[in-house]
Every structure is written in C-alpha cells, then in structure tokens.
Scaffold this motif. Sequence first.
Motif, mmCIF file in Angstrom:
data_model
loop_
_atom_site.group_PDB
_atom_site.id
_atom_site.type_symbol
_atom_site.label_atom_id
_atom_site.label_comp_id
_atom_site.label_asym_id
_atom_site.label_seq_id
_atom_site.Cartn_x
_atom_site.Cartn_y
_atom_site.Cartn_z
ATOM 1 N N LYS A 5 0.829 -1.216 0.000
ATOM 2 C CA LYS A 5 0.000 0.000 0.000
ATOM 3 C C LYS A 5 0.859 1.261 0.000
ATOM 4 O O LYS A 5 0.384 2.333 -0.382
ATOM 5 N N THR A 6 2.134 1.142 0.424
ATOM 6 C CA THR A 6 3.019 2.317 0.409
ATOM 7 C C THR A 6 3.185 2.851 -1.017
ATOM 8 O O THR A 6 3.598 3.988 -1.202
ATOM 9 N N TYR A 7 2.844 2.046 -1.998
ATOM 10 C CA TYR A 7 2.949 2.479 -3.396
ATOM 11 C C TYR A 7 2.078 3.711 -3.650
ATOM 12 O O TYR A 7 2.423 4.581 -4.447
ATOM 13 N N PHE A 8 0.919 3.774 -2.914
ATOM 14 C CA PHE A 8 0.051 4.953 -3.047
ATOM 15 C C PHE A 8 0.786 6.231 -2.633
ATOM 16 O O PHE A 8 0.375 7.328 -2.968
ATOM 17 N N LEU A 9 1.836 6.049 -1.788
ATOM 18 C CA LEU A 9 2.541 7.219 -1.255
ATOM 19 C C LEU A 9 3.753 7.613 -2.094
ATOM 20 O O LEU A 9 4.421 8.591 -1.788
ATOM 21 N N ARG A 10 4.073 6.821 -3.104
ATOM 22 C CA ARG A 10 5.195 7.202 -3.979
ATOM 23 C C ARG A 10 4.908 8.582 -4.549
ATOM 24 O O ARG A 10 3.778 8.865 -4.966
ATOM 25 N N PRO A 11 5.902 9.462 -4.584
ATOM 26 C CA PRO A 11 5.636 10.846 -4.996
ATOM 27 C C PRO A 11 4.880 10.956 -6.320
ATOM 28 O O PRO A 11 3.928 11.731 -6.425
ATOM 29 N N ASP A 12 5.274 10.159 -7.342
ATOM 30 C CA ASP A 12 4.603 10.289 -8.637
ATOM 31 C C ASP A 12 3.136 9.846 -8.540
ATOM 32 O O ASP A 12 2.232 10.486 -9.074
ATOM 33 N N VAL A 13 2.890 8.737 -7.774
ATOM 34 C CA VAL A 13 1.518 8.224 -7.648
ATOM 35 C C VAL A 13 0.682 9.182 -6.792
ATOM 36 O O VAL A 13 -0.453 9.535 -7.153
ATOM 37 N N ALA A 14 1.274 9.640 -5.661
ATOM 38 C CA ALA A 14 0.540 10.546 -4.765
ATOM 39 C C ALA A 14 0.188 11.849 -5.476
ATOM 40 O O ALA A 14 -0.909 12.388 -5.309
ATOM 41 N N CYS A 15 1.128 12.359 -6.299
ATOM 42 C CA CYS A 15 0.871 13.607 -7.048
ATOM 43 C C CYS A 15 -0.289 13.403 -8.023
ATOM 44 O O CYS A 15 -1.215 14.210 -8.088
ATOM 45 N N GLN A 16 -0.216 12.282 -8.752
ATOM 46 C CA GLN A 16 -1.257 11.974 -9.743
ATOM 47 C C GLN A 16 -2.624 11.913 -9.054
ATOM 48 O O GLN A 16 -3.601 12.513 -9.510
ATOM 49 N N LEU A 17 -2.660 11.219 -7.888
ATOM 50 C CA LEU A 17 -3.935 11.085 -7.178
ATOM 51 C C LEU A 17 -4.355 12.417 -6.561
ATOM 52 O O LEU A 17 -5.539 12.747 -6.523
ATOM 53 N N GLY A 18 -3.355 13.185 -6.088
ATOM 54 C CA GLY A 18 -3.642 14.505 -5.514
ATOM 55 C C GLY A 18 -4.363 15.390 -6.535
ATOM 56 O O GLY A 18 -5.382 16.021 -6.234
ATOM 57 N N PHE A 19 -3.840 15.410 -7.765
ATOM 58 C CA PHE A 19 -4.468 16.236 -8.795
ATOM 59 C C PHE A 19 -5.844 15.684 -9.191
ATOM 60 O O PHE A 19 -6.754 16.444 -9.499
ATOM 61 N N ALA A 20 -5.983 14.351 -9.120
ATOM 62 C CA ALA A 20 -7.297 13.748 -9.426
ATOM 63 C C ALA A 20 -8.323 14.187 -8.377
ATOM 64 O O ALA A 20 -9.491 14.434 -8.704
ATOM 65 N N VAL A 21 -7.877 14.334 -7.125
ATOM 66 C CA VAL A 21 -8.794 14.785 -6.066
ATOM 67 C C VAL A 21 -9.229 16.225 -6.346
ATOM 68 O O VAL A 21 -10.411 16.574 -6.245
ATOM 69 N N VAL A 22 -8.271 17.057 -6.748
ATOM 70 C CA VAL A 22 -8.597 18.463 -7.064
ATOM 71 C C VAL A 22 -9.641 18.513 -8.192
ATOM 72 O O VAL A 22 -10.644 19.232 -8.120
ATOM 73 N N ARG A 23 -9.414 17.702 -9.217
ATOM 74 C CA ARG A 23 -10.318 17.679 -10.373
ATOM 75 C C ARG A 23 -11.716 17.230 -9.949
ATOM 76 O O ARG A 23 -12.727 17.799 -10.321
ATOM 77 N N GLU A 24 -11.740 16.208 -9.094
ATOM 78 C CA GLU A 24 -13.022 15.667 -8.649
ATOM 79 C C GLU A 24 -13.743 16.673 -7.750
ATOM 80 O O GLU A 24 -14.956 16.827 -7.805
ATOM 81 N N PHE A 25 -12.961 17.378 -6.932
ATOM 82 C CA PHE A 25 -13.521 18.414 -6.059
ATOM 83 C C PHE A 25 -14.190 19.488 -6.922
ATOM 84 O O PHE A 25 -15.299 19.932 -6.665
ATOM 85 N N TRP A 26 -13.488 19.868 -7.965
ATOM 86 C CA TRP A 26 -14.012 20.872 -8.902
ATOM 87 C C TRP A 26 -15.329 20.380 -9.518
ATOM 88 O O TRP A 26 -16.342 21.071 -9.528
#
Length: 489
Positions: A449-470
């Motif tokens: 599960k630490t894979y979710f925390l890899r910087p590239d994966v976390a960034c990708q998901l972070g931006f997906a959250v912003v998009r979904e929030f919008w």
Amino acid sequence: MDRLTQQQRTAVLATASAVGASVIAYTLYKSLSRSSSSSRPRKAAKGYSPKPLPPGCFDAVIVGAGPSGGTAAYYLAKVGAQVALLDKEHFPRDKYCGDAVCTPAIKILEEMGVLDELRQNNECHFADCGGFVSPSGLSYIGTSQHKLGEAAACAVKRTHLDERISRCAARTGADFKEGFEVTSTTFDKQAGLWKVTSAKGEEVSGRVLVIADGATSRLATKLGYCTEPAKGICSRAFIEGGTHNADFDGVCFYQRESLPGYSAIFRHANDELNFCYYLIPCGKDDMCGNVKESDLKRLHENALKSDPFISKAVGPNAKVERMRAAALRLGGQGLKTTYDDHLLIIGDAAGHIDPLTGEGIHTAMMGGKAAAETILDMRADGDFSKAAAKCYEQRWMKYYGHDFYLSKKGAELIWRYPILLDACANEMQRKGDAMMAMWAEIMTNIRPKTYFLRPDVACQLGFAVVREFWNQKIMRRPDQYTPPAAPAA
Ligand SMILES: Cc1cc2nc3c(=O)[nH]c(=O)nc-3n(C[C@H](O)[C@H](O)[C@H](O)COP(=O)(O)OP(=O)(O)OC[C@H]3O[C@@H](n4cnc5c(N)ncnc54)[C@H](O)[C@@H]3O)c2cc1C
C-alpha cells in the motif's frame, strides 16, 4: 465575477493541499519503506534442550484445514516433517467466501501444483475484465492482464480450493484427519508436547500446535490469545450461471452508505456469480463506518434489488441463492501475539485479513508458509521456545503484515472522504487500463500500500482529487447513484 474569484481561490487552495499531501506522502513513503525492509527474520535463539520426537508424535499438529492450515501442512510435509492436519469437517466442504484468490496465493498454488489441477478441472477463472464503481457512481471497467502480464486475481470456489490444497498436503505426506473436531488441548511443559483431543475422544500429540481454525477461533480464544469476537462481517450469495446479465469477471461497488465496506461480484468458471457484501470495522466501536453488523441483510438485499449497477448486472431473471454470512477478523484484531512456546496462530485465527479489502486467502497462505518455515527452523535447532517462535511474526510482518497499518488508515480515509474513491475512478476513466492495473496490483497485494505514497503516484492522485472536487463541489455534477426524481403527479 466575485463568485468566480471565490471558485478560483478554492481551486488554488485544493491544488496547494494536493502538493502538500504529496510531500507528506513522500516522507511517509520513505519512512515506511525503511521500516518494512528492516524487519528481517532473525535466527532462532539457542539454548533450548532438544528432545527426540517420541514415537507416534508429530512435529506439528495443525487445527483447521482451510488455506492457512493446508498450506502450512504442505510446506512441512514437503521436507519430511511429521505433520497432522485436523479438520472438524469432511472435505469437500463449503466456506462462505467471495472466492477471489489474489496473486500471492496464485503463486503459492502454482508452487504446490494445485493451480494446474484447478485449471485442468475447470475450477478457476482468471479475472481479466473488471473494475469498480465509486461512491458517486463513477465507474470504470477495463482489462488489466495485458498491462500486468498476469491476472491480479482468479475466482475459485472454496469447495474446490480447500479440498485441493488439503489433499495435496496429504499426498505430500501430511496425515489429514477429517471429522476431527478439536475440543481440548493440553501442553506438557516437561515433555515439550501438545496433546490435542477430539469430540470423539481421539488424541494426537505434537511439538508445535498450529491454530488455524478460522475467524471465530474457538481454540485461540480458549487458550487466551484471542480476547475479542471478530468485528467485521461479510455476506455471500451465489447467482446461477446463465440466469444473469453480467458481462465482466469482477467488479467492486463502493456504496456510500456502507463505506469503507463494499459489495463485489466475481464470476466463476461455470458462469456462476458470487455476490458478497463486506462490512469493515471503522470509526466507533462495533461500527463498520456508518452501519452495523445488523444492517448487513438489508444492505445485501437492497444492493441486489435497487443498486442501479448491480441490479442491471444481475438482471430480472437471476436465480439468487439465500444470503449467508460469516465473520471477518481484520488486521490482527483481538490478538496481542501470534506465537508462544511451541505454538503459532495463522490465517483468520490470527486476524490476518487485509483491513482495507477484507481479503484473506492470500495472507492465510503466505502466513501458513511462514509458519512452516519457522517450524522447520525450530526443528533444525531443537528450539521450540517463544524466542524461536518469534521468527514467525517477523516473517508474516515482512510478507504482508507491514501493510495492515496503511490499510487501516486507508479504510478510515475512504470512510471520511469518499471523494478519494471518486477521484480514483475519475483518474481511471482518464488513464484507462494502466491506472486500473495499478489499482488492482495494490489491492491484491502484488504491490504494498506504500505504493500509493510514492511521490509520482501521490501527485497523480492529488491532482485527481482536485479535479473531482471541482466537478462535484463547483460544477455540481449530479451523483450517479442518486435515484431519478419521481415524475410529477
Ligand atoms: C463472506 C466472506 C467473503 C470473503 N471473501 C474473500 C475473498 O473474496 N477473497 C479473499 O482472499 N478472502 C475472502 N474472505 C476471507 C477468507 O475467507 C479467509 O481469510 C480465509 O478463509 C482464511 O483461511 P483460514 O485457513 O485461516 O480459515 P478458514 O478458511 O476459516 O478455515 C478454518 C478451518 O478450521 C476448521 N475448524 C474450525 N474449528 C475447528 C475445530 N475445533 N477442530 C477442527 N477444525 C476446526 C474449519 O472447519 C475450517 O475448515 C472472505 C470471508 C468471508 C466471511
């Protein structure tokens, strides 16, 4: 204009949070990666006087022939250890389960030669076409095998799986005693031997007692190792092949009401479907998010009848089995330890079910293998002390236990912020099978599960959250799960 500025401000804030979250995630990822790689198994402590095994006694007596007990028995018998595998049932027997066997278990089945048997008898179905439906009803169904090079899971009925594993252990040399319901155990410290007695009065003695009697574990409870009843629960109903409309192999449905729990449909080789509803402990004591164990029947039946995605897949003519249910003991719940002098606890009895997914066949099998490796070390050293048994805990922590902490946190997060799952579905819709394959790898323990925390994966998901929030909060995209408004009278 003012309102637009406000929206822009919100979006900037959300972007900043995503970047912040990624930095925190990176730090966590680094520290967790370090801590999981440092838990190497240690050599067993010496200084314990070895005694020869008395005639008729076993190196290990395993109580329970599910995937954990059967796997432990196989790996012990394979190198010539004397092992008794006891089960109260006669096999084949049913076990309520979702029947989704994840990759780490598939690899062990392959090593045992059981996968070939399942294939030859058309008893396993490799899931290729699958996906999930998020709390707001965003869905993605794709194929992951071409990305992964292998299926992330396969469906095998437990009547087939457990029988094939235990018969394989028996063929390899284990003494498989069916209809042996263990009712009492006593430990003779002087002789360093356990005596195990059945309801019919039969007796079996051995150096190490392996408790593998499932989530309710009467034995671990009786001996004082397990101090609470299991807190999770899951339902199951088979749907007859040829009577439904499902055209996929496996889909998870994250209904908002029962998060972090979910329901799932898996297709078997004979086109039968397995429908399950998992309630995962989270939040206040005795709660599974916002619902309780007593809500399971209602949730299970409503999902089949009214969930727009499930009812469509099931169709109006489906022959659905009556609901059955069984306990889930997740993330080591209720146990302080899984080892002691001459004793190991494995599989569901030890609470070795992933606290995010509710899946435990692969952890049961990896734990069974870890137990066998530990007993073989103990046997080689003639040291069956608690100190020597500790290597078992170090092994299972290394194989899968290190994931439990993040899985629990993940369950809490999706319960509090369902938008996270919506964001994952949104990202899957954008990126397709590559994202689907990554999700499948993490959920089936191919990757930690630490894979979710890899910087590239976390960034990708972070931006997906912003998009979904919008999409949800600013553009007010309607919820796909909301039933259509009733027409005006
Ligand atoms: C409804 C449901 C759905 C699930 N879906 C999935 C899924 O899709 N994928 C997944 O990976 N996991 C799933 N799980 C979890 C999975 O079923 C367990 O993690 C797995 O069965 C654990 O294996 P085990 O060998 O530890 O225990 P079990 O499979 O429970 O085996 C225990 C054995 O011990 C025997 N026994 C019990 N008491 C005694 C006694 N006194 N004497 C002798 N024998 C005894 C029992 O007869 C049984 O054969 C699900 C669980 C449930 C309840």
